[in-house]
Design a protein around this motif. Sequence first.
Motif, short mmCIF file in Angstrom:
data_model
loop_
_atom_site.label_atom_id
_atom_site.label_comp_id
_atom_site.label_asym_id
_atom_site.label_seq_id
_atom_site.Cartn_x
_atom_site.Cartn_y
_atom_site.Cartn_z
N LEU A 248 20.25 60.99 39.42
CA LEU A 248 20.64 62.33 38.95
C LEU A 248 19.43 63.24 38.82
O LEU A 248 19.52 64.45 39.09
CB LEU A 248 21.37 62.22 37.62
CG LEU A 248 22.80 61.65 37.72
CD1 LEU A 248 23.34 61.30 36.35
CD2 LEU A 248 23.71 62.66 38.42
N ASP A 249 18.30 62.69 38.42
CA ASP A 249 17.07 63.50 38.39
C ASP A 249 16.75 64.04 39.78
O ASP A 249 16.38 65.21 39.93
CB ASP A 249 15.90 62.64 37.89
CG ASP A 249 15.94 62.41 36.38
OD1 ASP A 249 16.46 63.29 35.67
OD2 ASP A 249 15.45 61.37 35.92
N GLY A 250 16.89 63.18 40.79
CA GLY A 250 16.64 63.63 42.16
C GLY A 250 17.64 64.67 42.62
O GLY A 250 17.27 65.64 43.29
N SER A 251 18.91 64.51 42.25
CA SER A 251 19.93 65.49 42.64
C SER A 251 19.70 66.84 41.98
O SER A 251 19.91 67.89 42.59
CB SER A 251 21.32 64.94 42.27
OG SER A 251 21.61 63.76 42.99
N ILE A 252 19.26 66.82 40.73
CA ILE A 252 18.94 68.07 40.03
C ILE A 252 17.81 68.80 40.75
O ILE A 252 17.86 70.03 40.95
CB ILE A 252 18.58 67.79 38.56
CG1 ILE A 252 19.83 67.40 37.77
CG2 ILE A 252 17.91 69.01 37.92
CD1 ILE A 252 19.55 66.93 36.36
N LEU A 253 16.81 68.06 41.16
CA LEU A 253 15.67 68.67 41.85
C LEU A 253 16.10 69.28 43.18
O LEU A 253 15.74 70.43 43.50
CB LEU A 253 14.58 67.62 42.06
CG LEU A 253 13.26 68.13 42.64
CD1 LEU A 253 12.63 69.17 41.73
CD2 LEU A 253 12.30 66.96 42.88
N THR A 254 16.86 68.54 43.98
CA THR A 254 17.28 69.07 45.29
C THR A 254 18.23 70.25 45.14
O THR A 254 18.20 71.18 45.96
CB THR A 254 17.95 67.95 46.12
OG1 THR A 254 19.07 67.41 45.39
CG2 THR A 254 16.98 66.84 46.43
N THR A 255 19.05 70.26 44.10
CA THR A 255 19.94 71.41 43.87
C THR A 255 19.14 72.65 43.50
O THR A 255 19.48 73.77 43.91
CB THR A 255 20.95 71.08 42.76
OG1 THR A 255 21.68 69.90 43.12
CG2 THR A 255 21.94 72.23 42.56
N ARG A 256 18.07 72.47 42.76
CA ARG A 256 17.19 73.61 42.48
C ARG A 256 16.57 74.15 43.77
O ARG A 256 16.45 75.37 43.96
CB ARG A 256 16.08 73.18 41.52
CG ARG A 256 16.53 73.03 40.07
CD ARG A 256 15.41 72.50 39.22
NE ARG A 256 15.66 72.68 37.79
CZ ARG A 256 14.85 72.27 36.84
NH1 ARG A 256 13.72 71.64 37.16
NH2 ARG A 256 15.14 72.46 35.57
N TYR A 257 16.19 73.25 44.66
CA TYR A 257 15.64 73.68 45.95
C TYR A 257 16.69 74.46 46.75
O TYR A 257 16.37 75.45 47.42
CB TYR A 257 15.16 72.47 46.75
CG TYR A 257 13.94 71.77 46.19
CD1 TYR A 257 13.06 72.42 45.34
CD2 TYR A 257 13.66 70.44 46.52
CE1 TYR A 257 11.93 71.78 44.83
CE2 TYR A 257 12.54 69.78 46.02
CZ TYR A 257 11.68 70.46 45.17
OH TYR A 257 10.58 69.83 44.68
N GLN A 258 17.94 74.01 46.69
CA GLN A 258 19.01 74.71 47.40
C GLN A 258 19.20 76.12 46.86
O GLN A 258 19.38 77.07 47.64
CB GLN A 258 20.31 73.92 47.26
CG GLN A 258 20.32 72.59 48.00
CD GLN A 258 21.55 71.76 47.68
OE1 GLN A 258 22.44 72.18 46.95
NE2 GLN A 258 21.58 70.54 48.21
N LEU A 259 19.14 76.26 45.56
CA LEU A 259 19.27 77.60 44.96
C LEU A 259 18.11 78.50 45.39
O LEU A 259 18.31 79.69 45.69
CB LEU A 259 19.32 77.49 43.44
CG LEU A 259 20.65 77.02 42.84
CD1 LEU A 259 20.48 76.69 41.36
CD2 LEU A 259 21.72 78.09 43.04
N ALA A 260 16.91 77.95 45.43
CA ALA A 260 15.76 78.74 45.86
C ALA A 260 15.93 79.22 47.29
O ALA A 260 15.63 80.38 47.62
CB ALA A 260 14.48 77.92 45.72
N ALA A 261 16.43 78.35 48.16
CA ALA A 261 16.65 78.73 49.56
C ALA A 261 17.71 79.82 49.67
O ALA A 261 17.58 80.76 50.46
CB ALA A 261 17.05 77.51 50.38
N LEU A 262 18.77 79.72 48.88
CA LEU A 262 19.81 80.74 48.89
C LEU A 262 19.27 82.09 48.43
O LEU A 262 19.74 83.15 48.88
CB LEU A 262 20.98 80.32 47.99
CG LEU A 262 21.84 79.17 48.49
CD1 LEU A 262 22.79 78.68 47.39
CD2 LEU A 262 22.64 79.59 49.72
#
Length: 500
Positions: A248-262
């Motif tokens: 879940l820590d990894g998923s939180i990090l990748t979701t933050r990256y997705q938001l930054a890209a958006l």
Amino acid sequence: MKTQITQSGTRAAKAGLSAILVALLSACVNYAGIHSDKQMAQPQQFETATSLPAESGHWPAADWANQFGDAQLKALIDEALKGSPTIAQARARVAGAQAYTETAKASTMPSVSADYSLKREQYSANTLIPPPYGGAWETENSGLLSASYDLDLWGKNREALKASVSDLQASRADAEVVKLTLTTTIARTYNQLARLYVLHDIAQQEVDRRAEIDRITAGRIATGLDTEVERKTAQANLATARSALAALDGSILTTRYQLAALMGEGPDRGLAIARPALGVGDEVRLPDNLPADLVGRRPDIVAARWRVDAITHEVKEAKAEFYPDINLSAAIGLDAFGFGRFLTAASRTANAGPAIHLPIFDAGELRAQLKGRYADFDDAVATYNQTLITALSEAATQLAQIRSSDTQLADAQTAQQAARDADNLAITQYKGGLTNQLTVLNADMTALQADQAVANLLMDRRDQQIALASALGGGYVDTSSDTTRRADSAAQSHPVVAAR
């Protein structure tokens, strides 16, 4: 007597001109037999009263995301609308369509140009130019002011202008589709980040619970109530819980990256995003007269409608190609050998007159072009109809899912409370030596699944609410019709001869 002769001559001239025009038109290629019977669907023709009931609700506002009370979400959306490349792409496409519209408008107006040339040339002594110029080198000055105007009797240029205006409106609606898609995707991804944080909390609690079970098991081994089998089982379950927490820590990090890209930013921007603080949102009630009003509030439907309108004008433009073109042109200027006589009256040159283009035989090219335009029209109508059906289905689907989530949530929360009570009771009995580890682990797993089920239902319900706001247009309202009517009136400044 002279008056009678003059009137007779005028009537004869008109009759002769009419006969010539009739002869010319009869000689033209024609588009007989080429047509389309396709029609745009109306929202009222679909049965929606049960699936989309009138509930006296409100259409989403442009700031629909504010209903969840999270200032960070609003800031992320505002930042994305300013910096996202997808928004820049949409704006560039609108600017390109605007330029094409201005080009089409120019073709409906007279054109004026000025040309000047200076050349040194040796003329042949054995052609049309006699000595002393023939066989000699001369400097020729030529200046010409020319003007031309296409009478556009059949409305070809005006229809092209109307088609380009409709394409422009479609591009603007497409830009709103991009905007709505971006904001919706950000909100749903942000909600996914909130989901991950809640699941992370549950996973952390599970790690703590599994650690407690491990400690209890160690104590029971010391008193002879458990064996190393139970100890290894407890340790394995604890390691599994820690692994799930790390995932879940990894998923939180990748979701933050997705938001930054958006948002159009680099991945480090996502690291600065704090934990979401989303609220429940407004009560979900559908507005009245939804099917009829939806066509003006969904930008994808508006874009599809404008494309049908554009193709309609392109069909009329293609029909006008079957008729004669008449272009008026005139020019006046100066043309002379040498410099001394260039600005004299004798160097003046002028011409004026009409140019007529008449398509008589083109091996079926014009008919093929018109058939292609009608095929485009049929495709645009089918696309519009499918877009409308999809929009109605999306709104009904999201509403049904929200109502289903509400129903499931009450039972899930009841199950969650019962599972927690059972888990706490099992732990207490395990400590007191009244039950075995398997019972504790089963109760713990049931409580974990119940906690996750409630969390996912709450997040799913908010995700569905975001999707419903998008399905209802996200606050978009079509205001393009008034603008286009003004453009059409400008294009109709000259009478149009209908091409039947």
